[in-house]
Structure formats: structure tokens, C-alpha cells
Design a protein around this motif. Structure first.
Motif, PDB file in Angstrom:
ATOM      1  N   MET A 183      -2.577 -17.669 -11.638  1.00 28.83           N
ATOM      2  CA  MET A 183      -3.373 -16.933 -12.659  1.00 28.83           C
ATOM      3  C   MET A 183      -4.106 -17.601 -13.865  1.00 28.83           C
ATOM      4  N   GLN A 184      -3.286 -18.719 -14.186  1.00 30.93           N
ATOM      5  CA  GLN A 184      -3.993 -19.409 -15.424  1.00 30.93           C
ATOM      6  C   GLN A 184      -5.159 -20.156 -14.906  1.00 30.93           C
ATOM      7  N   ARG A 185      -5.105 -20.825 -13.653  1.00 25.99           N
ATOM      8  CA  ARG A 185      -6.460 -21.493 -13.281  1.00 25.99           C
ATOM      9  C   ARG A 185      -7.526 -20.464 -13.204  1.00 25.99           C
ATOM     10  N   ALA A 186      -7.432 -19.123 -12.582  1.00 28.33           N
ATOM     11  CA  ALA A 186      -8.445 -18.125 -12.604  1.00 28.33           C
ATOM     12  C   ALA A 186      -8.663 -17.604 -13.743  1.00 28.33           C
ATOM     13  N   THR A 187      -7.798 -17.485 -14.825  1.00 26.04           N
ATOM     14  CA  THR A 187      -8.429 -17.234 -16.163  1.00 26.04           C
ATOM     15  C   THR A 187      -9.210 -18.378 -16.701  1.00 26.04           C
ATOM     16  N   GLU A 188      -8.896 -19.420 -16.690  1.00 28.43           N
ATOM     17  CA  GLU A 188     -10.049 -20.524 -17.178  1.00 28.43           C
ATOM     18  C   GLU A 188     -11.013 -20.416 -16.558  1.00 28.43           C
ATOM     19  N   LEU A 189     -11.283 -20.444 -15.182  1.00 30.30           N
ATOM     20  CA  LEU A 189     -12.423 -20.275 -14.311  1.00 30.30           C
ATOM     21  C   LEU A 189     -13.236 -19.139 -14.846  1.00 30.30           C
ATOM     22  N   SER A 190     -12.740 -17.699 -14.980  1.00 32.58           N
ATOM     23  CA  SER A 190     -13.490 -16.722 -15.379  1.00 32.58           C
ATOM     24  C   SER A 190     -14.001 -16.791 -16.593  1.00 32.58           C
ATOM     25  N   GLN A 191     -13.486 -17.548 -17.491  1.00 33.24           N
ATOM     26  CA  GLN A 191     -13.926 -17.729 -18.910  1.00 33.24           C
ATOM     27  C   GLN A 191     -14.777 -18.743 -19.257  1.00 33.24           C
ATOM     28  N   GLY A 192     -14.966 -19.722 -18.338  1.00 33.89           N
ATOM     29  CA  GLY A 192     -15.854 -20.730 -18.243  1.00 33.89           C
ATOM     30  C   GLY A 192     -16.863 -20.607 -17.601  1.00 33.89           C
ATOM     31  N   CYS A 193     -17.195 -19.519 -16.698  1.00 43.03           N
ATOM     32  CA  CYS A 193     -18.339 -19.473 -15.653  1.00 43.03           C
ATOM     33  C   CYS A 193     -19.474 -18.573 -16.415  1.00 43.03           C
ATOM     34  N   ASP A 194     -20.625 -18.998 -15.906  1.00 43.58           N
ATOM     35  CA  ASP A 194     -21.776 -18.171 -16.411  1.00 43.58           C
ATOM     36  C   ASP A 194     -22.399 -16.932 -15.334  1.00 43.58           C
ATOM     37  N   LEU A 195     -21.842 -17.165 -14.114  1.00 38.52           N
ATOM     38  CA  LEU A 195     -22.156 -16.112 -13.100  1.00 38.52           C
ATOM     39  C   LEU A 195     -20.642 -16.080 -12.187  1.00 38.52           C
ATOM     40  N   MET A 196     -20.487 -14.578 -12.113  1.00 39.01           N
ATOM     41  CA  MET A 196     -19.222 -14.239 -11.338  1.00 39.01           C
ATOM     42  C   MET A 196     -19.749 -13.344 -10.138  1.00 39.01           C
ATOM     43  N   LEU A 197     -19.359 -13.921  -9.115  1.00 37.80           N
ATOM     44  CA  LEU A 197     -19.714 -13.053  -7.681  1.00 37.80           C
ATOM     45  C   LEU A 197     -18.442 -12.352  -7.295  1.00 37.80           C
ATOM     46  N   ALA A 198     -18.381 -11.233  -7.252  1.00 40.16           N
ATOM     47  CA  ALA A 198     -17.161 -10.335  -6.794  1.00 40.16           C
ATOM     48  C   ALA A 198     -17.744  -9.818  -5.325  1.00 40.16           C
ATOM     49  N   ILE A 199     -17.018 -10.285  -4.499  1.00 36.47           N
ATOM     50  CA  ILE A 199     -17.472 -10.243  -3.245  1.00 36.47           C
ATOM     51  C   ILE A 199     -16.215  -9.426  -2.112  1.00 36.47           C
ATOM     52  N   GLY A 200     -16.554  -8.338  -1.646  1.00 31.20           N
ATOM     53  CA  GLY A 200     -15.672  -7.752  -0.658  1.00 31.20           C
ATOM     54  C   GLY A 200     -14.447  -7.318  -1.340  1.00 31.20           C
ATOM     55  N   SER A 201     -14.019  -7.112  -2.645  1.00 33.87           N
ATOM     56  CA  SER A 201     -12.951  -6.494  -3.292  1.00 33.87           C
ATOM     57  C   SER A 201     -13.274  -5.134  -3.743  1.00 33.87           C
ATOM     58  N   SER A 202     -12.526  -4.291  -3.398  1.00 35.90           N
ATOM     59  CA  SER A 202     -12.433  -2.978  -4.026  1.00 35.90           C
ATOM     60  C   SER A 202     -12.141  -2.984  -5.690  1.00 35.90           C
ATOM     61  N   LEU A 203     -11.421  -4.117  -6.038  1.00 34.48           N
ATOM     62  CA  LEU A 203     -11.542  -4.110  -7.411  1.00 34.48           C
ATOM     63  C   LEU A 203     -10.619  -3.231  -8.191  1.00 34.48           C
ATOM     64  N   VAL A 204      -9.771  -2.852  -7.286  1.00 32.73           N
ATOM     65  CA  VAL A 204      -8.698  -1.732  -7.807  1.00 32.73           C
ATOM     66  C   VAL A 204      -7.126  -2.244  -7.943  1.00 32.73           C
ATOM     67  N   VAL A 205      -6.955  -3.577  -7.371  1.00 34.93           N
ATOM     68  CA  VAL A 205      -5.532  -4.295  -7.285  1.00 34.93           C
ATOM     69  C   VAL A 205      -5.551  -5.132  -8.713  1.00 34.93           C
ATOM     70  N   TRP A 206      -4.700  -4.789  -9.516  1.00 38.75           N
ATOM     71  CA  TRP A 206      -4.368  -5.433 -10.888  1.00 38.75           C
ATOM     72  C   TRP A 206      -3.234  -6.391 -10.447  1.00 38.75           C
ATOM     73  N   PRO A 207      -3.088  -7.202 -11.326  1.00 41.48           N
ATOM     74  CA  PRO A 207      -4.005  -7.747 -12.302  1.00 41.48           C
ATOM     75  C   PRO A 207      -5.196  -8.583 -11.929  1.00 41.48           C
ATOM     76  N   ALA A 208      -5.294  -8.842 -10.484  1.00 38.37           N
ATOM     77  CA  ALA A 208      -6.348  -9.534  -9.997  1.00 38.37           C
ATOM     78  C   ALA A 208      -7.704  -8.921 -10.397  1.00 38.37           C
ATOM     79  N   ALA A 209      -7.835  -7.628 -10.475  1.00 39.53           N
ATOM     80  CA  ALA A 209      -9.136  -7.095 -10.725  1.00 39.53           C
ATOM     81  C   ALA A 209      -9.721  -7.181 -11.934  1.00 39.53           C
ATOM     82  N   GLY A 210      -8.731  -7.673 -12.918  1.00 42.66           N
ATOM     83  CA  GLY A 210      -9.442  -7.977 -14.085  1.00 42.66           C
ATOM     84  C   GLY A 210     -10.313  -9.212 -14.438  1.00 42.66           C
ATOM     85  N   PHE A 211     -10.293 -10.237 -13.461  1.00 45.50           N
ATOM     86  CA  PHE A 211     -11.048 -11.325 -13.926  1.00 45.50           C
ATOM     87  C   PHE A 211     -12.538 -11.281 -13.865  1.00 45.50           C
TER      88      PHE A 211
END
Length: 254
Positions: A183-211
Motif C-alpha cells: 500500500m505504501q509503495r502504491a501510494t508513492e507510485l501514484s503520487q509520483g506518476c504523470d500518467l496512470m493507466l487503469a486497466i481491466g478494473s471495475s474500480l469498486v474494490v476499496w481501498p485499492a480503487a483509490g489509487f
């Protein structure tokens, strides 16, 4: 922007990838369906046929553990035969090119690692089903060892050979704490990227869907590639509702 057709969507995605310095993919079950691994929530998915076994029930009940392992062994041929699809290979190509520092995934199938992304750079939010761990001392066990013990004991799930606590696939079950380091690594990557590709996720399972939304709030562009609409589509810079493999095939490279 919702792509009206596959070609225009791929062209816009290519432009976004070309202009990005640091791309972070966030992947869900949809990227693995072309590899023969069924997803969970869609019609005909795993959870429409059998309800998941919560973590506290697994810990408390030998019968629940027996059933959980019976289900896992029934899927062994599927997981064992799966090979990375076009989506996995495209992300691996971007990783090799230095554009992707890491892949955040909800998947448990090990296919990102098998595609060539370094294991240390695959951030598994929900764990990995290709091996098992003792829930007490965390000793690792291979699936085949567990299966041999299970079958030798007439369908009884084995306990840890070191501490006698239950052995469970190295996945995160409902009611189980999320892995802090991931979770910490995912947070750091999300905060530091300039493009996120959300692929194949319904984006309803939290907290993962928050990234994806975290990345967006930190200034990144967001592209969502998913055959079905998601709750975050209206926040995305690009939405592609076409087949994931076909969408990402142009980025596989040689």
C-alpha cells in the motif's frame, strides 16, 4: 473523453504514453481474462457461482479451510496454464523502456512477473495465489506440497509444519488487513506518476480503487481501459471501452 472507436482511442492513448515521463499501470482482472483466467464480478465470474470465504471464517473453521483449498486446487489447471496476454506484454515493454517504474495490481495470478516485469516492481495489493504462507509464522509453502498433504489426508487442509497455524494461499481475503508495504509503495507510485493507466478494473474494490484518483489529484493524466463503464470514468482524461488485448496490442513491441 470516451473513445468513439478503437482506432481513435489507441491513437490518443499512444499520444499520452509518448508524452509521459513516468507511467504507472493499475491493473485488475480484466487484463487476464484473455489468458483464460475468469474475473470475479462480471456475469459468469467466480463470485456469481460461489461466495468468497472471509478471512475470519477461514481462520476459525477447519471446514472453511478445507473448502477454500478445494476451490483453489480446482483452479490449479487454469492458473498453471495461463500465460501473459497482450496487455501484460505491452506493459512489460513500457517497463523495459524505462517508462514504467512499477505496476500496481489487484491480480493474484503472477502474470505481470511472467511477462518480464521485475517481481520487486509488481505491487500486489491482493497478494499472489501461486504459492502459500502460514498465517502465523509466514513460512512459505508451494501449492503442490499443500495439495499432496491435502489429498493424503482425505481432503483436510494441512497446518504449518513449523508452528501448526493454518496455511493459506498468499492472497488477501475479505476481512484481512491489506499489506502495508504494498500500500505504501502504491501510494508513492501514484503520487509520483504523470500518467496512470487503469486497466481491466471495475474500480469498486476499496481501498485499492483509490489509487487512480490519488494519481489524478496529484496532477497525473488518467486513462481507463475497461470493457464496462466504471464510477471513475467521468474523472478520466481518456476512457476506452474496447477489448484490452486489442487496445494494448500496438504497444507490445518486438
Amino acid at each position: 473523453m470516451i473513445a468513439k472507436d478503437l482506432q481513435s482511442g489507441v491513437e490518443r492513448l499512444g499520444e499520452m504514453i509518448a508524452s509521459a515521463r513516468k507511467i504507472v499501470p493499475f491493473t485488475g482482472a480484466g487484463i487476464s481474462t484473455e489468458c483464460g483466467i475468469p474475473d470475479f464480478r462480471s456475469p459468469g465470474g467466480i463470485w456469481t457461482k460461489q461466495q468468497p470465504i472471509p478471512y475470519d471464517e477461514f481462520v476459525a473453521s477447519q471446514e472453511a479451510r478445507n473448502e477454500a483449498w478445494k476451490r483453489r486446487f480446482a483452479m490449479q489447471e487454469t492458473f498453471g496454464a495461463a500465460r501473459p496476454g497482450r496487455g501484460h506484454r505491452a506493459l512489460a515493454a513500457l517497463y523495459r523502456a524505462g517508462k514504467v517504474p512499477g505496476v500496481i495490481t489487484q491480480n493474484i495470478d503472477n502474470l505481470h512477473q511472467n511477462s518480464g516485469v521485475g517481481a520487486e516492481d509488481v505491487i500486489e495489493l491482493h497478494g499472489n495465489t501461486t504459492f502459500a504462507r502460514c498465517i502465523g509464522c509466514r513460512k512459505r509453502f508451494e501449492i503442490e506440497w499443500v495439495r499432496e498433504k491435502f489429498e493424503a489426508d482425505g481432503g483436510v487442509a494441512p497446518s504449518c509444519s513449523a508452528c501448526d497455524d493454518p496455511i493459506k494461499t498468499a492472497t488477501v481475503s475479505f476481512g484481512e488487513a491489506m499489506p502495508e508495504a504494498a500500500m505504501q509503495r502504491a501510494t508513492e507510485l501514484s503520487q509520483g506518476c504523470d500518467l496512470m493507466l487503469a486497466i481491466g478494473s471495475s474500480l469498486v474494490v476499496w481501498p485499492a480503487a483509490g489509487f487512480p484518483m490519488l494519481a489524478k489529484r496529484c496532477g497525473a493524466k488518467l486513462a481507463i481501459i475497461n470493457i464496462q463503464p466504471t464510477d471513475q470514468d467521468d474523472q478520466a482524461d481518456l476512457v476506452i471501452r474496447f477489448d484490452i488485448g486489442e487496445t494494448l496490442a500496438p504497444f507490445v513491441g518486438n
